[in-house]
Design a protein around this motif. Structure first.
Motif, PDB file in Angstrom:
ATOM      1  N   ALA A  83      71.395  10.751  28.156  1.00  0.00           N
ATOM      2  CA  ALA A  83      70.665  11.777  28.922  1.00  0.00           C
ATOM      3  C   ALA A  83      69.394  12.247  28.221  1.00  0.00           C
ATOM      4  O   ALA A  83      69.235  13.431  27.930  1.00  0.00           O
ATOM      5  N   PRO A  84      68.463  11.323  27.923  1.00  0.00           N
ATOM      6  CA  PRO A  84      67.244  11.776  27.248  1.00  0.00           C
ATOM      7  C   PRO A  84      66.401  12.665  28.156  1.00  0.00           C
ATOM      8  O   PRO A  84      66.234  12.371  29.326  1.00  0.00           O
ATOM      9  N   CYS A  85      65.917  13.772  27.606  1.00  0.00           N
ATOM     10  CA  CYS A  85      65.031  14.680  28.347  1.00  0.00           C
ATOM     11  C   CYS A  85      63.911  15.061  27.369  1.00  0.00           C
ATOM     12  O   CYS A  85      63.989  14.732  26.187  1.00  0.00           O
ATOM     13  N   TYR A  86      62.893  15.750  27.846  1.00  0.00           N
ATOM     14  CA  TYR A  86      61.841  16.215  26.933  1.00  0.00           C
ATOM     15  C   TYR A  86      62.364  17.436  26.189  1.00  0.00           C
ATOM     16  O   TYR A  86      62.463  18.527  26.743  1.00  0.00           O
ATOM     17  N   GLY A  87      62.678  17.232  24.899  1.00  0.00           N
ATOM     18  CA  GLY A  87      63.380  18.254  24.128  1.00  0.00           C
ATOM     19  C   GLY A  87      62.636  19.557  23.987  1.00  0.00           C
ATOM     20  O   GLY A  87      63.250  20.630  23.932  1.00  0.00           O
ATOM     21  N   ASP A  88      61.289  19.495  23.914  1.00  0.00           N
ATOM     22  CA  ASP A  88      60.557  20.750  23.672  1.00  0.00           C
ATOM     23  C   ASP A  88      60.294  21.529  24.961  1.00  0.00           C
ATOM     24  O   ASP A  88      59.747  22.631  24.914  1.00  0.00           O
ATOM     25  N   MET A  89      60.692  20.985  26.108  1.00  0.00           N
ATOM     26  CA  MET A  89      60.518  21.750  27.353  1.00  0.00           C
ATOM     27  C   MET A  89      61.705  22.673  27.578  1.00  0.00           C
ATOM     28  O   MET A  89      62.827  22.375  27.162  1.00  0.00           O
ATOM     29  N   ARG A  90      61.442  23.793  28.248  1.00  0.00           N
ATOM     30  CA  ARG A  90      62.551  24.653  28.666  1.00  0.00           C
ATOM     31  C   ARG A  90      63.203  24.027  29.895  1.00  0.00           C
ATOM     32  O   ARG A  90      62.540  23.298  30.646  1.00  0.00           O
ATOM     33  N   VAL A  91      64.490  24.332  30.084  1.00  0.00           N
ATOM     34  CA  VAL A  91      65.256  23.691  31.171  1.00  0.00           C
ATOM     35  C   VAL A  91      64.571  23.923  32.522  1.00  0.00           C
ATOM     36  O   VAL A  91      64.367  22.987  33.308  1.00  0.00           O
ATOM     37  N   GLY A  92      64.174  25.190  32.774  1.00  0.00           N
ATOM     38  CA  GLY A  92      63.555  25.523  34.061  1.00  0.00           C
ATOM     39  C   GLY A  92      62.257  24.753  34.266  1.00  0.00           C
ATOM     40  O   GLY A  92      62.009  24.207  35.355  1.00  0.00           O
ATOM     41  N   SER A  93      61.414  24.679  33.202  1.00  0.00           N
ATOM     42  CA  SER A  93      60.129  23.966  33.326  1.00  0.00           C
ATOM     43  C   SER A  93      60.373  22.469  33.533  1.00  0.00           C
ATOM     44  O   SER A  93      59.651  21.806  34.281  1.00  0.00           O
ATOM     45  N   PHE A  94      61.386  21.960  32.844  1.00  0.00           N
ATOM     46  CA  PHE A  94      61.692  20.529  32.981  1.00  0.00           C
ATOM     47  C   PHE A  94      62.100  20.202  34.425  1.00  0.00           C
ATOM     48  O   PHE A  94      61.591  19.247  35.033  1.00  0.00           O
TER      49      PHE A  94
END
Ligand SMILES: Nc1ncnc2c1ncn2[C@@H]1O[C@H](COP(=O)(O)OP(=O)(O)OP(=O)(O)O)[C@@H](O)[C@H]1O
Length: 308
Positions: A83-94
């Motif tokens: 489940a790679p995601c952009y780690g430095d983004m906040r969940v809501g912004s992502f």
């Protein structure tokens, strides 16, 4: 409908997916099973258009993933391995970012984000950066982005890996609730997940298809199919059990020999004979049940000699 035809992939000289062909219909939850390195993730990457095949084709509701990539990808929600995601983004912004690139705007975008956050219970972490989340929450964020656009096809690479039992249960229930009008393909090592979730299972090893069956069909291939298990059977005469018609053999299920498994010859039901012998001899047992078969044993015997 997903149609996979003669799909192969090699990296340099190494063939990791070898001539896979199968199709999947809406309403099916397909479990993709195989030992480590079997080629599950590589196949999923080719199904979703992230990796070009060396040969063969994938069509998603008629769209060729190689030549009509965007049209096909609009139909797909994909949870990659880990489940790679952009780690430095906040969940809501992502989720907002994912909703934007999926083409949603304004009130519809907000509604989609709210709905995905509700389904994965993410409201408490919407303001938190993804890299600070626990493994389970990261996976839930990955699942939220996969379902946000209500895709017809969900491709989930080990969706419950690393989750605690409560989260596993929750994610399985979610997948089940989403599955009635979708195609769901999940890769997993967890055989209980196949029983709990899947209407069909493919077993692969070294990139080759070894079995394509329902979980019940796979269990019926087990040597324990129709076996009768006796618990707390201290005084039972094993030889008498072995002599019953239709009995293949008797195995002790524990070191003390008080739990016995009476295996049936293929296609023969032995419950009545075992029960009859117990009654006739007055042997006491605490429990007696008929096995459907053991998926782990089927998995091991199918993939024996295929491990990398
Ligand atoms: N980009 C790559 N370059 C070279 N080899 C690769 C590449 N990606 C995967 N492989 C190899 O392909 C084989 C299949 O890998 P893949 O990740 O598809 O297996 P898997 O069934 O998903 O395994 P696991 O259950 O461990 O996740 C492995 O031997 C792996 O090392």
């Amino acid at each position: 409908m997903i149609e996979i035809n003669h799909l192969s992939k090699h990296f340099a000289q190494h063939k990791v997916v070898d001539d896979l062909s199968f199709s999947v219909r809406p309403g099916e939850v397909l479990g993709f099973l195989g030992p480590n390195g079997a080629g599950k993730s590589t196949t999923m990457k080719m199904l979703t258009g992230f990796l070009p095949p060396s040969s063969g084709s994938v069509r998603i509701f008629g769209f060729d993933i190689q030549n009509q990539t965007q049209k096909a990808q609009r139909k797909i929600g994909y949870l990659p391995e880990g489940a790679p995601c952009y780690g430095d983004m906040r969940v809501g912004s992502f989720l907002d970012f994912i909703a934007s690139i999926r083409g949603f705007r304004g009130a519809e975008k907000k509604r989609r984000i709210r709905q995905a956050a509700a389904q994965l219970e993410l409201f408490d972490v919407l303001g938190q950066s993804i890299e600070t989340l626990s493994k389970g929450f990261k996976r839930r964020v990955g699942l939220a982005q996969a379902i946000l656009h209500d895709p017809k096809v969900l491709i989930l690479d080990e969706p419950t890996d690393g989750l605690d039992p409560n989260q596993k249960h929750q994610v399985r229930a979610l997948i089940q609730s989403l599955s009635h009008d979708k195609i769901v393909i999940i890769s997993t090592h967890i055989l209980e997940e196949v029983s709990a979730l899947c209407s069909r299972a493919l077993i692969i090893a070294k990139g080759r298809l070894l079995a394509d069956d329902t979980p019940e069909g796979l269990r019926a291939r087990s040597r324990y199919h129709q076996a009768v298990t006796l618990r707390g059977a201290q005084a039972v005469d094993q030889v008498a059990l072995e002599d019953l018609p239709g009995v293949a053999t008797v195995e002790a299920d524990d070191a003390k020999g008080s739990n016995l498994c009476v295996l049936a010859q293929p296609g023969i039901s032995i419950f009545a004979a075992v029960h009859g012998l117990l009654a006739q001899r007055g042997w006491q047992v605490q429990s007696l049940h008929v096995e459907q078969g053991r998926l782990d044993e089927v998995f091991r015997s199918l993939t024996k000699g295929e491990l990398q």
